[in-house]
Design a protein around this motif. Structure first.
Motif, short mmCIF file in Angstrom:
data_model
loop_
_atom_site.label_atom_id
_atom_site.label_comp_id
_atom_site.label_asym_id
_atom_site.label_seq_id
_atom_site.Cartn_x
_atom_site.Cartn_y
_atom_site.Cartn_z
N MET A 1 0.80 -1.23 0.00
CA MET A 1 0.00 0.00 0.00
C MET A 1 0.83 1.27 0.00
SD MET A 1 -2.72 -1.25 2.86
CE MET A 1 -3.46 -2.88 2.75
N THR A 2 2.16 1.13 0.03
CA THR A 2 2.98 2.32 0.25
C THR A 2 4.03 2.57 -0.83
OG1 THR A 2 4.36 0.91 1.62
CG2 THR A 2 2.76 2.31 2.76
N GLY A 3 4.06 1.72 -1.85
CA GLY A 3 5.10 1.87 -2.88
C GLY A 3 4.94 3.13 -3.72
N MET A 4 3.70 3.59 -3.81
CA MET A 4 3.41 4.80 -4.58
C MET A 4 2.54 5.73 -3.75
SD MET A 4 4.78 5.13 -7.57
CE MET A 4 3.70 6.06 -8.66
N PRO A 5 2.75 7.05 -3.89
CA PRO A 5 3.60 7.74 -4.84
C PRO A 5 5.07 7.86 -4.45
CG PRO A 5 2.45 9.35 -3.52
CD PRO A 5 1.96 8.00 -3.07
N GLU A 6 5.50 7.13 -3.41
CA GLU A 6 6.85 7.35 -2.90
C GLU A 6 7.92 7.25 -3.99
OE1 GLU A 6 7.77 6.02 1.34
OE2 GLU A 6 8.98 4.65 0.14
N ALA A 7 7.82 6.17 -4.81
CA ALA A 7 8.87 5.96 -5.83
C ALA A 7 8.89 7.10 -6.85
CB ALA A 7 8.64 4.62 -6.53
N ALA A 8 7.71 7.58 -7.25
CA ALA A 8 7.65 8.64 -8.26
C ALA A 8 8.14 9.97 -7.69
CB ALA A 8 6.22 8.79 -8.76
N LEU A 9 7.82 10.22 -6.43
CA LEU A 9 8.28 11.46 -5.81
C LEU A 9 9.81 11.45 -5.65
CD1 LEU A 9 5.49 11.72 -3.12
CD2 LEU A 9 5.84 13.32 -5.02
N ALA A 10 10.34 10.28 -5.32
CA ALA A 10 11.81 10.17 -5.22
C ALA A 10 12.44 10.53 -6.56
CB ALA A 10 12.20 8.75 -4.80
N ARG A 11 11.83 10.08 -7.65
CA ARG A 11 12.37 10.39 -8.98
C ARG A 11 12.29 11.89 -9.23
NH1 ARG A 11 13.08 6.82 -13.12
NH2 ARG A 11 13.94 5.61 -11.41
N GLU A 12 11.16 12.50 -8.87
CA GLU A 12 11.05 13.96 -9.07
C GLU A 12 12.10 14.71 -8.26
OE1 GLU A 12 6.36 14.66 -10.29
OE2 GLU A 12 7.07 15.46 -8.39
N LEU A 13 12.40 14.19 -7.08
CA LEU A 13 13.40 14.84 -6.22
C LEU A 13 14.83 14.47 -6.60
CD1 LEU A 13 11.57 14.41 -2.79
CD2 LEU A 13 12.22 16.60 -3.80
N ARG A 14 14.96 13.64 -7.64
CA ARG A 14 16.26 13.16 -8.12
C ARG A 14 17.02 12.38 -7.05
NH1 ARG A 14 15.59 18.22 -10.52
NH2 ARG A 14 15.50 18.11 -12.80
N LEU A 15 16.26 11.66 -6.25
CA LEU A 15 16.86 10.76 -5.27
C LEU A 15 16.99 9.38 -5.90
CD1 LEU A 15 14.62 11.75 -2.21
CD2 LEU A 15 17.11 12.03 -2.31
N GLU A 16 18.11 8.70 -5.66
CA GLU A 16 18.17 7.29 -6.04
C GLU A 16 17.23 6.54 -5.11
OE1 GLU A 16 22.02 5.48 -6.36
OE2 GLU A 16 22.93 7.38 -6.91
N TYR A 17 16.55 5.53 -5.64
CA TYR A 17 15.51 4.89 -4.84
C TYR A 17 15.38 3.42 -5.23
CZ TYR A 17 10.77 4.24 -2.87
OH TYR A 17 9.67 3.82 -2.16
N ALA A 18 15.38 2.54 -4.25
CA ALA A 18 15.11 1.12 -4.50
C ALA A 18 14.23 0.59 -3.38
CB ALA A 18 16.41 0.32 -4.57
N CYS A 19 13.54 -0.49 -3.68
CA CYS A 19 12.60 -1.09 -2.71
C CYS A 19 13.12 -2.45 -2.26
CB CYS A 19 11.24 -1.26 -3.40
SG CYS A 19 10.09 -2.36 -2.56
N LEU A 20 13.16 -2.64 -0.96
CA LEU A 20 13.43 -3.96 -0.40
C LEU A 20 12.11 -4.43 0.21
CD1 LEU A 20 15.24 -6.28 0.46
CD2 LEU A 20 16.11 -4.88 2.31
N ALA A 21 11.45 -5.35 -0.50
CA ALA A 21 10.11 -5.78 -0.10
C ALA A 21 10.20 -7.01 0.79
CB ALA A 21 9.28 -6.10 -1.35
N ILE A 22 9.39 -7.00 1.83
CA ILE A 22 9.38 -8.09 2.81
C ILE A 22 7.99 -8.71 2.74
CG2 ILE A 22 9.57 -8.59 5.29
CD1 ILE A 22 11.29 -5.86 5.28
N VAL A 23 7.94 -9.97 2.31
CA VAL A 23 6.63 -10.59 2.11
C VAL A 23 6.09 -11.09 3.46
CG1 VAL A 23 5.27 -12.29 0.86
CG2 VAL A 23 7.30 -11.28 -0.22
#
Ligand code: HPA
Length: 251
Positions: A188-210
Protein backbone atom coordinates in the motif's frame (compact mmCIF):
# COMPACT_ATOMS: atom_id res chain seq x y z
CA UNK A 1 28.71 20.28 10.68
CA UNK A 2 27.56 16.70 10.79
CA UNK A 3 28.31 14.34 7.91
CA UNK A 4 25.44 13.69 5.50
CA UNK A 5 24.19 10.09 5.59
CA UNK A 6 25.41 7.70 2.89
CA UNK A 7 21.96 6.14 2.69
CA UNK A 8 18.45 6.77 3.97
CA UNK A 9 16.18 3.90 4.93
CA UNK A 10 12.41 4.21 5.17
CA UNK A 11 10.93 1.55 7.44
CA UNK A 12 7.48 0.07 6.82
CA UNK A 13 4.95 -1.89 8.84
CA UNK A 14 6.69 -3.86 11.57
CA UNK A 15 9.97 -2.00 10.95
CA UNK A 16 9.99 1.03 13.19
CA UNK A 17 13.71 1.13 13.82
CA UNK A 18 16.92 -0.15 12.31
CA UNK A 19 18.71 -2.72 14.47
CA UNK A 20 22.39 -2.12 15.22
CA UNK A 21 22.38 1.68 14.71
CA UNK A 22 25.04 3.34 16.90
CA UNK A 23 25.62 6.98 17.95
CA UNK A 24 22.11 8.01 16.97
CA UNK A 25 21.35 11.68 16.44
CA UNK A 26 17.70 12.76 16.04
CA UNK A 27 16.62 15.44 13.56
CA UNK A 28 13.20 16.97 12.88
CA UNK A 29 13.67 18.79 9.58
CA UNK A 30 10.89 21.06 8.37
CA UNK A 31 9.92 20.73 4.70
CA UNK A 32 7.94 22.82 2.18
CA UNK A 33 5.37 19.98 2.19
CA UNK A 34 4.64 19.87 5.91
CA UNK A 35 5.79 17.48 8.61
CA UNK A 36 7.24 14.02 7.96
CA UNK A 37 5.80 10.97 9.73
CA UNK A 38 8.31 11.32 12.57
CA UNK A 39 11.88 12.19 13.41
CA UNK A 40 14.80 11.24 11.18
CA UNK A 41 17.29 9.22 13.19
CA UNK A 42 20.83 9.25 11.87
CA UNK A 43 23.26 6.66 13.18
CA UNK A 44 26.29 4.58 12.29
CA UNK A 45 25.99 1.11 10.79
CA UNK A 46 28.92 -0.83 9.34
CA UNK A 47 31.08 2.30 9.73
CA UNK A 48 28.78 4.54 7.67
CA UNK A 49 26.13 7.10 8.52
CA UNK A 50 22.58 6.04 7.72
CA UNK A 51 19.35 7.96 8.19
CA UNK A 52 16.17 6.15 9.23
CA UNK A 53 12.55 7.28 9.07
CA UNK A 54 9.50 5.20 10.05
CA UNK A 55 7.02 5.69 7.18
CA UNK A 56 3.92 5.28 9.37
CA UNK A 57 5.40 7.08 12.39
CA UNK A 58 7.23 5.38 15.22
CA UNK A 59 3.94 4.26 16.79
CA UNK A 60 2.42 3.21 13.44
CA UNK A 61 -0.21 5.94 13.62
CA UNK A 62 -0.30 7.05 9.97
CA UNK A 63 -2.26 4.85 7.51
CA UNK A 64 -0.85 4.31 4.00
CA UNK A 65 -3.17 6.76 2.24
CA UNK A 66 -2.42 9.50 4.79
CA UNK A 67 1.37 9.24 4.78
CA UNK A 68 2.92 12.56 3.76
CA UNK A 69 5.22 10.93 1.21
CA UNK A 70 6.45 14.30 -0.05
CA UNK A 71 7.45 15.49 3.41
CA UNK A 72 9.12 12.18 4.25
CA UNK A 73 11.34 12.26 1.17
CA UNK A 74 12.01 16.00 1.45
CA UNK A 75 13.04 15.50 5.11
CA UNK A 76 15.52 12.80 4.10
CA UNK A 77 16.87 15.07 1.37
CA UNK A 78 17.11 17.91 3.90
CA UNK A 79 19.47 15.86 6.09
CA UNK A 80 21.66 15.27 3.04
CA UNK A 81 20.52 11.87 1.78
CA UNK A 82 20.80 11.21 -1.95
CA UNK A 83 19.94 7.50 -1.90
CA UNK A 84 16.84 5.95 -0.36
CA UNK A 85 16.22 2.30 0.37
CA UNK A 86 12.51 1.77 0.98
CA UNK A 87 11.50 -1.18 3.12
CA UNK A 88 7.96 -2.22 2.20
CA UNK A 89 5.87 -4.91 3.81
CA UNK A 90 3.90 -6.67 1.08
CA UNK A 91 1.67 -9.58 0.23
CA UNK A 92 2.88 -12.21 -2.26
CA UNK A 93 0.87 -12.95 -5.40
CA UNK A 94 2.99 -15.28 -7.53
CA UNK A 95 4.87 -18.48 -6.68
CA UNK A 96 8.34 -17.14 -5.88
CA UNK A 97 7.02 -14.55 -3.42
CA UNK A 98 5.70 -16.51 -0.44
CA UNK A 99 5.69 -15.31 3.19
CA UNK A 100 9.12 -14.38 4.63
CA UNK A 101 10.68 -13.87 1.20
CA UNK A 102 12.79 -10.75 0.63
CA UNK A 103 12.60 -9.22 -2.85
CA UNK A 104 13.97 -6.27 -4.76
CA UNK A 105 11.29 -5.50 -7.37
CA UNK A 106 12.17 -3.89 -10.69
CA UNK A 107 8.72 -2.76 -11.84
CA UNK A 108 5.54 -1.40 -10.38
CA UNK A 109 1.90 -0.73 -11.25
CA UNK A 110 0.07 2.05 -9.43
CA UNK A 111 -3.53 1.35 -8.34
CA UNK A 112 -3.64 4.10 -5.71
CA UNK A 113 -5.91 7.12 -6.05
CA UNK A 114 -6.39 10.51 -4.45
CA UNK A 115 -2.86 10.76 -3.07
CA UNK A 116 -0.72 13.80 -3.76
CA UNK A 117 1.62 12.17 -6.22
CA UNK A 118 3.79 14.99 -7.52
CA UNK A 119 5.74 18.02 -6.37
CA UNK A 120 4.49 19.97 -9.39
CA UNK A 121 1.37 21.16 -7.60
CA UNK A 122 3.34 23.57 -5.42
CA UNK A 123 3.30 27.13 -6.77
CA UNK A 124 6.67 27.92 -8.28
CA UNK A 125 7.68 24.28 -8.75
CA UNK A 126 8.60 23.29 -12.28
CA UNK A 127 6.19 20.92 -14.10
CA UNK A 128 8.18 17.74 -14.61
CA UNK A 129 7.35 14.67 -16.69
CA UNK A 130 10.04 12.48 -15.21
CA UNK A 131 11.12 9.32 -16.96
CA UNK A 132 9.75 6.42 -14.93
CA UNK A 133 10.25 3.45 -17.27
CA UNK A 134 12.49 1.93 -14.61
CA UNK A 135 10.79 3.11 -11.43
CA UNK A 136 13.64 1.90 -9.22
CA UNK A 137 17.20 3.15 -9.71
CA UNK A 138 19.07 0.30 -11.43
CA UNK A 139 22.45 1.07 -9.81
CA UNK A 140 20.96 1.09 -6.31
CA UNK A 141 19.04 -2.14 -7.02
CA UNK A 142 22.31 -3.72 -8.14
CA UNK A 143 23.93 -2.73 -4.85
CA UNK A 144 21.07 -4.23 -2.86
CA UNK A 145 21.30 -7.51 -4.77
CA UNK A 146 25.08 -7.66 -4.44
CA UNK A 147 24.85 -6.87 -0.71
CA UNK A 148 22.36 -9.69 -0.15
CA UNK A 149 24.54 -12.13 -2.07
CA UNK A 150 27.67 -11.11 -0.14
CA UNK A 151 25.81 -11.48 3.18
CA UNK A 152 24.33 -14.85 2.21
CA UNK A 153 20.78 -13.49 2.55
CA UNK A 154 18.32 -14.98 0.05
CA UNK A 155 16.67 -12.21 -2.00
CA UNK A 156 14.54 -12.46 -5.15
CA UNK A 157 15.94 -10.18 -7.86
CA UNK A 158 13.03 -8.55 -9.67
CA UNK A 159 9.26 -8.66 -9.62
CA UNK A 160 6.43 -6.24 -10.15
CA UNK A 161 5.03 -4.35 -7.15
CA UNK A 162 1.34 -3.42 -7.34
CA UNK A 163 0.52 -0.45 -5.12
CA UNK A 164 -3.03 -0.49 -3.74
CA UNK A 165 -4.91 2.15 -1.82
CA UNK A 166 -5.62 0.33 1.46
CA UNK A 167 -5.92 0.44 4.33
CA UNK A 168 -8.13 -2.59 3.78
CA UNK A 169 -6.57 -5.66 2.22
CA UNK A 170 -7.67 -6.68 -1.28
CA UNK A 171 -10.46 -8.96 -2.44
CA UNK A 172 -9.61 -12.27 -4.11
CA UNK A 173 -10.90 -10.83 -7.39
CA UNK A 174 -8.65 -7.79 -7.07
CA UNK A 175 -5.62 -10.01 -6.49
CA UNK A 176 -6.63 -12.25 -9.43
CA UNK A 177 -6.78 -9.13 -11.60
CA UNK A 178 -3.41 -7.94 -10.33
CA UNK A 179 -1.92 -11.35 -11.18
CA UNK A 180 -3.33 -11.04 -14.72
CA UNK A 181 -1.82 -7.55 -14.90
CA UNK A 182 1.60 -8.99 -14.09
CA UNK A 183 1.97 -8.07 -10.40
CA UNK A 184 4.04 -10.35 -8.16
CA UNK A 185 3.70 -8.34 -4.97
CA UNK A 186 1.05 -6.11 -3.45
CA UNK A 187 1.55 -3.32 -0.96
CA UNK A 188 0.00 0.00 0.00
CA UNK A 189 2.98 2.32 0.25
CA UNK A 190 5.10 1.87 -2.88
CA UNK A 191 3.41 4.80 -4.58
CA UNK A 192 3.60 7.74 -4.84
CA UNK A 193 6.85 7.35 -2.90
CA UNK A 194 8.87 5.96 -5.83
CA UNK A 195 7.65 8.64 -8.26
CA UNK A 196 8.28 11.46 -5.81
CA UNK A 197 11.81 10.17 -5.22
CA UNK A 198 12.37 10.39 -8.98
CA UNK A 199 11.05 13.96 -9.07
CA UNK A 200 13.40 14.84 -6.22
CA UNK A 201 16.26 13.16 -8.12
CA UNK A 202 16.86 10.76 -5.27
CA UNK A 203 18.17 7.29 -6.04
CA UNK A 204 15.51 4.89 -4.84
CA UNK A 205 15.11 1.12 -4.50
CA UNK A 206 12.60 -1.09 -2.71
CA UNK A 207 13.43 -3.96 -0.40
CA UNK A 208 10.11 -5.78 -0.10
CA UNK A 209 9.38 -8.09 2.81
CA UNK A 210 6.63 -10.59 2.11
CA UNK A 211 4.37 -10.86 5.14
CA UNK A 212 1.57 -13.06 3.77
CA UNK A 213 0.05 -14.58 0.69
CA UNK A 214 -2.25 -11.98 -0.84
CA UNK A 215 -5.97 -12.80 -0.78
CA UNK A 216 -6.57 -16.17 -2.46
CA UNK A 217 -2.96 -16.41 -3.70
CA UNK A 218 -1.60 -19.04 -1.30
CA UNK A 219 -1.98 -22.81 -1.14
CA UNK A 220 -5.04 -22.44 1.14
CA UNK A 221 -7.43 -20.25 -0.86
CA UNK A 222 -9.69 -19.75 2.19
CA UNK A 223 -6.86 -18.43 4.39
CA UNK A 224 -7.68 -15.32 6.40
CA UNK A 225 -4.81 -12.83 6.77
CA UNK A 226 -4.17 -11.87 10.41
CA UNK A 227 -2.04 -9.01 11.72
CA UNK A 228 -0.37 -11.54 14.04
CA UNK A 229 0.88 -13.61 11.09
CA UNK A 230 1.92 -10.49 9.20
CA UNK A 231 4.02 -9.18 12.09
CA UNK A 232 5.56 -12.60 12.86
CA UNK A 233 6.59 -13.08 9.23
CA UNK A 234 7.98 -9.53 8.97
CA UNK A 235 9.98 -10.04 12.17
CA UNK A 236 11.43 -13.31 10.85
CA UNK A 237 12.24 -12.00 7.38
CA UNK A 238 13.69 -8.74 8.72
CA UNK A 239 16.59 -10.59 10.32
CA UNK A 240 18.44 -10.27 7.01
CA UNK A 241 17.77 -6.56 6.55
CA UNK A 242 20.64 -5.02 8.62
CA UNK A 243 23.19 -7.15 6.74
CA UNK A 244 21.79 -5.96 3.40
CA UNK A 245 21.76 -2.32 4.54
CA UNK A 246 25.31 -2.71 5.84
CA UNK A 247 26.40 -4.20 2.51
CA UNK A 248 24.76 -1.40 0.51
CA UNK A 249 26.61 1.13 2.70
CA UNK A 250 29.92 -0.64 2.28
CA UNK A 251 29.49 -1.28 -1.49
N1 HPA B 1 -1.97 -6.47 0.56
C1 HPA B 1 -1.58 -5.19 0.59
N2 HPA B 1 -0.61 -4.75 1.39
C2 HPA B 1 -0.03 -5.64 2.21
C3 HPA B 1 -0.39 -6.99 2.23
C4 HPA B 1 -1.41 -7.43 1.36
O1 HPA B 1 -1.79 -8.61 1.32
N3 HPA B 1 0.39 -7.59 3.17
C5 HPA B 1 1.21 -6.63 3.68
N4 HPA B 1 0.95 -5.45 3.10
Amino acid sequence: MTMPPDLAVIGGTGLYQLADLQDVETRQPGTPYGAPSGPVRIGTLAGHRVAFLARHGEGHSVPPHKVNYRANLAALQAVGATRVLALNTVGGITGRFGPRVLACPDQLIDYTWGRISTLCEEPGNEVLHVDFGDPYTPSLRARVIAAAQAAGVVLVDGGCYGATQGPRLETRAEIARMRRDGCDLVGMTGMPEAALARELRLEYACLAIVANWAAGAGPDPDEVITLEDVLANVAAASAGVPAIVGGVLAG
